[in-house]
Design a protein around this motif. Sequence first.
Motif, short mmCIF file in Angstrom:
data_model
loop_
_atom_site.label_atom_id
_atom_site.label_comp_id
_atom_site.label_asym_id
_atom_site.label_seq_id
_atom_site.Cartn_x
_atom_site.Cartn_y
_atom_site.Cartn_z
N GLU A 73 0.82 -1.21 0.00
CA GLU A 73 0.00 0.00 0.00
C GLU A 73 0.86 1.26 0.00
O GLU A 73 0.50 2.27 -0.62
N ASN A 74 1.97 1.22 0.67
CA ASN A 74 2.88 2.37 0.73
C ASN A 74 4.25 1.92 0.21
O ASN A 74 5.15 1.59 0.99
N PRO A 75 4.41 1.89 -1.12
CA PRO A 75 5.64 1.36 -1.71
C PRO A 75 6.89 2.10 -1.24
O PRO A 75 6.90 3.33 -1.11
N VAL A 115 -9.06 0.32 -4.31
CA VAL A 115 -8.14 -0.71 -4.78
C VAL A 115 -6.82 -0.07 -5.21
O VAL A 115 -5.74 -0.58 -4.90
N ALA A 116 -6.93 1.06 -5.92
CA ALA A 116 -5.72 1.75 -6.36
C ALA A 116 -4.83 2.13 -5.17
O ALA A 116 -3.61 1.90 -5.19
N ILE A 117 -5.44 2.68 -4.14
CA ILE A 117 -4.69 3.09 -2.95
C ILE A 117 -4.09 1.88 -2.24
O ILE A 117 -2.94 1.89 -1.80
N ALA A 118 -4.87 0.78 -2.14
CA ALA A 118 -4.37 -0.43 -1.47
C ALA A 118 -3.19 -1.04 -2.21
O ALA A 118 -2.38 -1.75 -1.61
N GLY A 140 -0.96 0.88 -3.78
CA GLY A 140 0.14 1.84 -3.77
C GLY A 140 0.14 2.84 -4.91
O GLY A 140 1.18 3.44 -5.21
N PHE A 141 -1.02 3.07 -5.55
CA PHE A 141 -1.12 4.07 -6.61
C PHE A 141 -1.82 5.31 -6.08
O PHE A 141 -2.85 5.22 -5.41
N SER A 142 -1.27 6.47 -6.39
CA SER A 142 -1.79 7.71 -5.82
C SER A 142 -3.03 8.22 -6.53
O SER A 142 -3.82 8.96 -5.96
N THR A 143 -3.23 7.84 -7.80
CA THR A 143 -4.40 8.29 -8.55
C THR A 143 -5.03 7.12 -9.30
O THR A 143 -4.35 6.12 -9.63
N GLY A 144 -6.32 7.25 -9.57
CA GLY A 144 -7.00 6.22 -10.33
C GLY A 144 -6.47 6.12 -11.75
O GLY A 144 -6.43 5.03 -12.33
N ALA A 145 -6.07 7.26 -12.31
CA ALA A 145 -5.58 7.27 -13.69
C ALA A 145 -4.27 6.51 -13.83
O ALA A 145 -4.09 5.72 -14.77
N SER A 146 -3.34 6.72 -12.88
CA SER A 146 -2.07 6.01 -12.95
C SER A 146 -2.26 4.52 -12.73
O SER A 146 -1.58 3.69 -13.36
N PHE A 147 -3.20 4.17 -11.88
CA PHE A 147 -3.51 2.77 -11.63
C PHE A 147 -4.09 2.12 -12.89
O PHE A 147 -3.67 1.04 -13.31
N ALA A 148 -5.08 2.79 -13.51
CA ALA A 148 -5.72 2.24 -14.70
C ALA A 148 -4.73 2.05 -15.84
O ALA A 148 -4.75 1.05 -16.55
N SER A 149 -3.83 3.01 -15.98
CA SER A 149 -2.84 2.93 -17.06
C SER A 149 -1.88 1.76 -16.85
O SER A 149 -1.61 0.99 -17.77
N ALA A 150 -1.38 1.63 -15.62
CA ALA A 150 -0.46 0.53 -15.32
C ALA A 150 -1.15 -0.82 -15.44
O ALA A 150 -0.58 -1.79 -15.94
N PHE A 151 -2.40 -0.88 -14.99
CA PHE A 151 -3.16 -2.13 -15.03
C PHE A 151 -3.40 -2.58 -16.46
O PHE A 151 -3.21 -3.75 -16.81
N GLN A 152 -3.81 -1.64 -17.32
CA GLN A 152 -4.08 -1.99 -18.71
C GLN A 152 -2.81 -2.42 -19.44
O GLN A 152 -2.84 -3.32 -20.29
#
Length: 349
Positions: free
Chosen positions: A252-254, A309-312, A314-326
Amino acid sequence: MMQHLKQSSFRDHAPVRGTARPAGGRPLQTASVGLYVFSGFPMEEYALFAAALHEVGETCGSCLKVDVLSSNGGFVQGSCSAVVQTSPLADVLKELDYLVIFGGHKSSVGNNQHFKAALQILRRKGCKVAAVGGGALTLAKAGVFESNSCAVHWQNRELFSGLMSPLTPTDQVCMVNDGDWSSCGKTGSLDLALHVVAEVYGKPAATRLAQTFIHTRLSDACSTQNGEVLHAALSGSSLVNKAIALFQDHLENPLPMAEVSRILGSSPRRIERHFKQHCGTTPCSYYRQMRLDHARKLLLRTNMTLIEVAIAAGFSTGASFASAFQQIYGTTPNALRKSLSGAKAGPAT
């Protein structure tokens, strides 16, 4: 919630209730074990536990009576589309010495008052109740897990966060105490089976069984999941294994790699060299993949929002999480959730 603090390990087990162990270590009477399955139970954990009991029966004598149980009997479907045939719990209620519960992450006791009443009856007569993996979550959600803490796989800690329960998830592989027993699941189910074997047949039999399964370390109160990672042959590098254990503790906190280097007492260049040699990737890429794998499990197993889920992970924003996930999975977190909802709905009839 009852408080149960006394820990036990493989040392100095007393014989199970109703049995007498002779000098050779073999009980004179049969101990009864019920493997209770909820719909969606994890087949791999169930199979490992059942295989351990079968193996010890083959090698040490048939002193374990094992029944596969559910509330009403009949066929119960688990993971991997596997199906097992069960008998009703009520049929063996009077004879059980152990009830081992297997449940998936979405299994539920619901309004099954007969099951709840059966647990009370079993506990009063001295039957040991144990939960493997998601089975502890199933009981905890219903408020019928009687211990102050339980072993929870490190990937599933968030599943316990919304329970509003005094139950504390721990990093231990197994919790074996005066209350309900638990294991973190996966190969932790074998550790829990070995505890049962140690009580019924004695520690030497449990040790031999562990060797048969090439299980190199018997779990005790000091065995933690990260500790097991350090003992496992994840790679040929103890430095890499220690780094992976550190990553697991900080999803959660990388941690910045400079901090990882400081904690491990090694240079960033040396850590990167070991990861490339033993894992074929950089430590940063490995760490990121662990966080995304964790996020995917949360998307599939929980009702957490996308930003939660993004925060859990370790991603600070939903956009960065979605991009990395895709980039890794070829789909967005939102699309994965929608596909899951569609699958649940099923075809129209």
